[in-house]
Structure formats: C-alpha cells, structure tokens
Write a protein that holds these residues in place. Structure first.
Motif, PDB file in Angstrom:
ATOM      1  N   ILE A 180      55.376  32.867  33.288  1.00  0.00           N
ATOM      2  CA  ILE A 180      54.137  32.148  33.649  1.00  0.00           C
ATOM      3  C   ILE A 180      53.364  32.924  34.724  1.00  0.00           C
ATOM      4  N   ILE A 181      54.081  33.392  35.754  1.00  0.00           N
ATOM      5  CA  ILE A 181      53.410  34.108  36.856  1.00  0.00           C
ATOM      6  C   ILE A 181      52.752  35.401  36.348  1.00  0.00           C
ATOM      7  N   VAL A 182      53.527  36.177  35.551  1.00  0.00           N
ATOM      8  CA  VAL A 182      52.986  37.462  35.063  1.00  0.00           C
ATOM      9  C   VAL A 182      51.794  37.233  34.136  1.00  0.00           C
ATOM     10  N   ILE A 183      51.902  36.273  33.221  1.00  0.00           N
ATOM     11  CA  ILE A 183      50.807  36.010  32.282  1.00  0.00           C
ATOM     12  C   ILE A 183      49.573  35.494  33.035  1.00  0.00           C
ATOM     13  N   ALA A 184      49.794  34.621  34.031  1.00  0.00           N
ATOM     14  CA  ALA A 184      48.663  34.094  34.814  1.00  0.00           C
ATOM     15  C   ALA A 184      47.956  35.226  35.561  1.00  0.00           C
ATOM     16  N   LEU A 185      48.756  36.125  36.168  1.00  0.00           N
ATOM     17  CA  LEU A 185      48.157  37.245  36.906  1.00  0.00           C
ATOM     18  C   LEU A 185      47.378  38.173  35.969  1.00  0.00           C
ATOM     19  N   ALA A 186      47.998  38.490  34.814  1.00  0.00           N
ATOM     20  CA  ALA A 186      47.347  39.397  33.859  1.00  0.00           C
ATOM     21  C   ALA A 186      46.073  38.763  33.292  1.00  0.00           C
ATOM     22  N   SER A 187      46.123  37.435  33.041  1.00  0.00           N
ATOM     23  CA  SER A 187      44.933  36.743  32.515  1.00  0.00           C
ATOM     24  C   SER A 187      43.810  36.760  33.540  1.00  0.00           C
ATOM     25  N   ALA A 188      44.173  36.583  34.821  1.00  0.00           N
ATOM     26  CA  ALA A 188      43.159  36.556  35.866  1.00  0.00           C
ATOM     27  C   ALA A 188      42.542  37.939  36.071  1.00  0.00           C
ATOM     28  N   LEU A 189      43.405  38.966  36.046  1.00  0.00           N
ATOM     29  CA  LEU A 189      42.920  40.324  36.328  1.00  0.00           C
ATOM     30  C   LEU A 189      42.352  41.018  35.087  1.00  0.00           C
ATOM     31  N   ARG A 190      42.852  40.626  33.910  1.00  0.00           N
ATOM     32  CA  ARG A 190      42.520  41.285  32.633  1.00  0.00           C
ATOM     33  C   ARG A 190      42.711  42.807  32.741  1.00  0.00           C
ATOM     34  N   ALA A 191      43.816  43.194  33.377  1.00  0.00           N
ATOM     35  CA  ALA A 191      44.162  44.616  33.546  1.00  0.00           C
ATOM     36  C   ALA A 191      45.670  44.714  33.710  1.00  0.00           C
ATOM     37  N   PRO A 192      46.259  45.894  33.386  1.00  0.00           N
ATOM     38  CA  PRO A 192      47.710  46.029  33.565  1.00  0.00           C
ATOM     39  C   PRO A 192      48.113  45.829  35.028  1.00  0.00           C
ATOM     40  N   LEU A 193      49.300  45.237  35.227  1.00  0.00           N
ATOM     41  CA  LEU A 193      49.725  44.906  36.595  1.00  0.00           C
ATOM     42  C   LEU A 193      50.382  46.128  37.248  1.00  0.00           C
ATOM     43  N   THR A 194      49.541  47.044  37.671  1.00  0.00           N
ATOM     44  CA  THR A 194      50.066  48.298  38.226  1.00  0.00           C
ATOM     45  C   THR A 194      50.623  48.134  39.633  1.00  0.00           C
ATOM     46  N   ALA A 195      50.215  47.045  40.315  1.00  0.00           N
ATOM     47  CA  ALA A 195      50.654  46.875  41.713  1.00  0.00           C
ATOM     48  C   ALA A 195      52.089  46.351  41.821  1.00  0.00           C
ATOM     49  N   VAL A 196      52.661  45.901  40.688  1.00  0.00           N
ATOM     50  CA  VAL A 196      54.038  45.373  40.739  1.00  0.00           C
ATOM     51  C   VAL A 196      55.007  46.534  40.983  1.00  0.00           C
ATOM     52  N   PRO A 197      55.850  46.440  42.035  1.00  0.00           N
ATOM     53  CA  PRO A 197      56.783  47.548  42.320  1.00  0.00           C
ATOM     54  C   PRO A 197      57.948  47.557  41.320  1.00  0.00           C
ATOM     55  N   GLU A 198      57.654  48.032  40.106  1.00  0.00           N
ATOM     56  CA  GLU A 198      58.634  47.937  39.016  1.00  0.00           C
ATOM     57  C   GLU A 198      59.953  48.641  39.316  1.00  0.00           C
ATOM     58  N   ASN A 199      59.848  49.868  39.920  1.00  0.00           N
ATOM     59  CA  ASN A 199      61.094  50.607  40.131  1.00  0.00           C
ATOM     60  C   ASN A 199      61.978  49.926  41.174  1.00  0.00           C
ATOM     61  N   TRP A 200      61.352  49.370  42.223  1.00  0.00           N
ATOM     62  CA  TRP A 200      62.135  48.644  43.232  1.00  0.00           C
ATOM     63  C   TRP A 200      62.804  47.423  42.593  1.00  0.00           C
ATOM     64  N   MET A 201      62.046  46.740  41.734  1.00  0.00           N
ATOM     65  CA  MET A 201      62.605  45.538  41.096  1.00  0.00           C
ATOM     66  C   MET A 201      63.738  45.910  40.147  1.00  0.00           C
TER      67      MET A 201
END
Lengths: 255, 76
Positions: free
Chosen positions: A170-191
C-alpha cells in the motif's frame, strides 16, 4: 498474538516486500505511462491473485501437514539460503563490485522497449498486461516466499507476515501513484542488506531449534546472531575495500 | 510444457542461489550441524546452533574474499 510474534513476522516481511514492490512498481509504471493503465492493472491484479493462491496453498500445507521440528529445519534452511543471497549481493554492491540497482535506468530502458513495440489503440494490450503480470509475479514470488517462511510458525505469524507485506504494498503503490515516477529515493541496497542479515539470522535460529540446539534466552539470541552477521558484513566490506584499488568500480555481475 | 517447468525451476533456483559455492557451503554447514546435534556429546548438541553460526560466518567471509579476488583479477 503477542507483540514479539508480530514483530518477528511482520518486520522482515514489510521490509523485503517494500524492496520487491519498488522493483515491480517501476515496471508497471513504465507500462502504464507508455501504453495506458487498463492492461497493466489487469496484469497486476492477476499476478496478485496468483501470489495469494501460492501463499494460501503452500502456507496452509506447510503449517498443517509438516511436523514442527521438520518445519523449522526446512524453513531455516530456505531462509538461510535466501538471506545469504541478499546479504552477499548487498555487500558486493557496497564494495562497488556489483552495480547498484538503478530504478531510474531500469525505468528508462523499459519505457524505450515498450515504445519500440508499438501500440494499436483498438486492440486489447496483451503486451502491457503480460509485462506487468510477469514483473509483479517475479518480484512477488520472493515476497510470497518470505511471507510463507515467516508465517510458518502459526496462524498469528502468518497473519502478521501477510499484513506486513500488504502494508508495504500500500505504501509503495501510494507513493508511486502520487509521484508518477520510479521510487529512486528508496535506499534499496541498505534495505536488502538489512533483510538479508535478518533472514540469515532467523534461518540459523530456526534451523538450530529444529535440530534441538539450545539457544540461551531463546529468541533473545536472535539480536546476537544478527549482530554477528552485521559485524561480519562490515569486516567483509572493509576487506573488499582493501583488496580492490581505491575507488575502483568493477561492474562485474559474475564474481 | 517442459518450458514452463524449466521456468519454474529457474525461478526457484534463482530465488535461493546466487552463488553456487556459497549455497553448497551453506547446505554442508547445515548438514554438519545436524550431525553434531544428533551424534555429538550433550555440550556439542546444545551448542550446535552457535557452531552453525560460526561455520556460516566463516563461509560468507571466505566467499566474499574469493569474489573480491576474482573482481581484482578481472579489473586487471
């Protein structure tokens, strides 16, 4: 359902799902923006249904059919293998040996490929649907695996793991819908690094329980195991930094 | 049909194995832990979990060291 069960099942499930949802969302977003939203949304819904079926059948079968000690051994083995895979890749990315996952670059490449394939407005967009279905299913399989593994301890744990995954979605889809852009700011490697260390730790803890080993303080041993993995990873990053020339960035995938 | 099974196998394998040597090493460590827990003395059986942790940490460090050396060789 006690708080420890919720935390143990929901936290890794939430973090791992968030990473996978970010990767799947990049592809679905690329399809939706270049080819329209109907087909990719149908593809996403079908993939979600497939994943729900996988979790329901395999999860229920594991919890009800397999004896507890054997279940702990199986789940521990799978979590350790899965966790070590993420941990290794994250350490190699921190050391600059494997290229960091670049959502922006993946998005651009996907948009270019989809545009090149063309679109007939009067026909159902099978390509858009299949691309979205495959992306969500592929990334979602890892989510399903983690949910099943962490939910294998019982109904309460299964519910917590499912809720963790749904919350992340829900959080990821809501963020992507709001931004309409790939979520590049998410620290994927740390996660991925954190989840890899967590999965490996739970893998060792549960396999140990499965073979009858005694853990001092029971679940209180998990932070000690996790700390050992974090320390070993820090040593590994330092060791790799020493092995490779200063600032060298070797984008070799198969090392 | 065989391509479907092939795809399922590839995905399942890819889900668990990124580096074959690390995966085989981990399975050997798990097998050794099982043997220790079932045939060792009481002290060894009770501490089988810590033995597994030590084996896996050594395995991870050795595997990453090898990966680093390979990368350095490729970098020339």
């Amino acid at each position: 359902m006690d708080l420890a069960t919720v935390a143990i099942a929901a936290t890794p499930s939430f973090l791992a799902s968030a990473v996978e949802f970010v990767e799947a969302t990049t592809i679905v977003l690329a399809v939706g923006i270049t080819r329209g939203w109907r087909a990719p949304l149908v593809g996403t819904a079908l993939a979600t249904l497939t994943l729900a079926l996988i979790v329901a059948t395999l999860g229920v079968a594991l919890v009800t059919v397999v004896p507890e000690h054997l279940l702990l051994g199986i789940v521990g083995t799978l979590l350790l293998l899965f966790g070590l895979r993420w941990l290794r890749k994250a350490v190699l990315r921190f050391a600059g040996i494997v290229a960091v996952h670049d959502e922006e670059e993946i998005y651009r490449r996907e948009v270019a490929e989809l545009r090149a394939q063309g679109l007939r407005r009067n026909r159902w967009d099978w390509i858009g649907m299949i691309v979205a279905y495959k992306a969500v299913l592929l990334e979602g399989t890892e989510v399903a695996f983690i949910v099943i593994a962490f939910g294998a301890k019982g109904v309460g744990a299964m519910n917590a793991a499912i809720l963790g995954a749904i919350a992340a979605g829900i959080i990821v889809i809501a963020l992507a819908s709001a931004l309409r852009a790939p979520l590049t700011a998410v620290p994927e490697n740390w996660m991925k690094f954190g989840v890899g260390a967590m999965l490996s730790s739970f893998g060792i803890f549960w396999f140990g329980e499965g073979v009858g080993a005694a853990w001092p303080g029971d679940a209180a041993s998990i932070p000690v195991i996790l700390g050992s993995f974090l320390l070993a990873s820090w040593i590994a990053v330092r060791m790799l930094g020493g092995l490779l020339p200063q600032g060298a960035r070797v984008e070799a995938r198969n090392v | 049909m065989s391509s479907v099974f092939r795809a399922i196998w590839d995905n399942t394998y890819g889900l668990l194995v990124d580096d074959g040597q690390l995966a085989i090493g981990a399975i050997l460590a798990l097998a050794l832990t099982w043997v220790i827990a079932h045939s060792g003395t009481d002290v060894l059986s009770e501490n089988a979990g810590w033995v597994l942790l030590a084996l896996v940490l050594a395995l991870v460090l050795a595997n990453l060291y090898r990966a680093g050396r390979n990368a350095r060789r490729r970098a020339g």
